[in-house]
Scaffold this motif. Sequence first.
Motif, PDB file in Angstrom:
ATOM      1  N   UNK A 175       0.837  -1.202   0.000  1.00 44.38           N
ATOM      2  CA  UNK A 175       0.000   0.000   0.000  1.00 44.38           C
ATOM      3  C   UNK A 175       0.866   1.244   0.000  1.00 44.38           C
ATOM      4  N   UNK A 176       0.514   2.153  -0.872  1.00 43.45           N
ATOM      5  CA  UNK A 176       1.183   3.454  -0.898  1.00 43.45           C
ATOM      6  C   UNK A 176       0.316   4.452  -0.134  1.00 43.45           C
ATOM      7  N   UNK A 177       0.912   5.152   0.811  1.00 42.23           N
ATOM      8  CA  UNK A 177       0.154   6.174   1.532  1.00 42.23           C
ATOM      9  C   UNK A 177       0.410   7.526   0.877  1.00 42.23           C
ATOM     10  N   UNK A 178      -0.678   8.153   0.460  1.00 42.81           N
ATOM     11  CA  UNK A 178      -0.563   9.446  -0.222  1.00 42.81           C
ATOM     12  C   UNK A 178      -0.882  10.587   0.729  1.00 42.81           C
ATOM     13  N   UNK A 179      -0.714  11.805   0.199  1.00 45.18           N
ATOM     14  CA  UNK A 179      -0.943  13.011   0.988  1.00 45.18           C
ATOM     15  C   UNK A 179      -2.406  13.136   1.407  1.00 45.18           C
ATOM     16  N   UNK A 180      -2.639  13.862   2.481  1.00 48.93           N
ATOM     17  CA  UNK A 180      -3.995  14.090   2.976  1.00 48.93           C
ATOM     18  C   UNK A 180      -4.521  15.416   2.429  1.00 48.93           C
TER      19      UNK A 180
END
Length: 330
Positions: A175-180
């Motif tokens: 899983x890639x966590x992206x910006x909020x």
Amino acid sequence: DSGDGFSGGDSAGERDVQLRPRRLDEMVGQRDVIERLKIAIDAARGRDEPLGHILFDGPPGLGKTTFATVIPAEMGTTVQMANGAGLSAPKDLLPYLTNVSEKSVLFIDEIHRVPKSVEEYLYTAMEDFRIDIVLGEGVNARTLNFELQPFTLIGATTRAGMLSAPLRDRFQIREHLGWYSKDQLRELVQRNARKLTIKIDEAAAGEIAKRSRSTPRLANNRLHWVRDYAQIKAKGDVTLGVARDSLDMIGIDSLGLDKQDRNYLDTLIRVFAGGPSGLEAIAHTMNVSSDTLEDEVEPFLLRSELIVRTRRGRMATAKAFEHLKLPLQP
Ligand code: ADP
């Protein structure tokens, strides 16, 4: 650390833990990641099996460690925390692997820093829940086999590209966590203000969100500072004006850039005439490591369209000149 110029050492660590969500439903944003994880967790629990190995990648402060503590809580199991930088020899890995209990989680942060010689032990550990250790050399060499309890490895990295393919491929879930988004961060600020019993209005929460570089860790750090400031300067109430004044005071500007970010732009523009310039040259001039710049400073500057990366090096955009109020080069 997160590249936040104002993070305050140990107490920031404790504060981090205080605001860290304990369950998936307490987390803000990352809805699609959470949805997929819930399915994987429910399926593993239904089969009474360990969850597949999971790799999280993304910039610092976006929730990798949080997921690594929340997932075992959802699984009803325990977690051991390790750091790739501390696993320099196979013997460093052994205590963790021999301590794993059935279906428990081993978390390795900064897993890209695990050296090749240690990585090879992870392969069999992950695939067959077994490690083979060679003792001695030549004709005296003996191999010891250890059976491990079936467990889940959760790896986190800011640099997925630095992982070898054999290691990357052994993670069933990646899983890639992206910006909020600004709205997600505002929700986070409002929620955490309630936890800390801070009186904050919506505009003030929005302002903190806007100046937090799309990063939950920074939103939390800024909220703590704004609270301190409000307590001393404004009888505790956080209004838009209080949020602005307090963040200005610690050098966090309207775009959320801190001193180091502005220093980067200033170096690129003043010393290198706006570029193109190589990363190493900028790092040397600023006297910081190029890794820090690449992991913690540049991603947000790129995303904010303040710099671009070209084949010939980094370049400041017109927006960067404008933001620093410097005249565009002819
Ligand atoms: P990383 O491991 O990616 O550097 P962390 O998991 O340590 O980031 O997150 C930093 C802080 O930000 C945590 O203490 C947590 O309180 C907060 N945080 C991160 N992601 C979320 C989220 N999705 N919802 C709520 N809080 C979050």
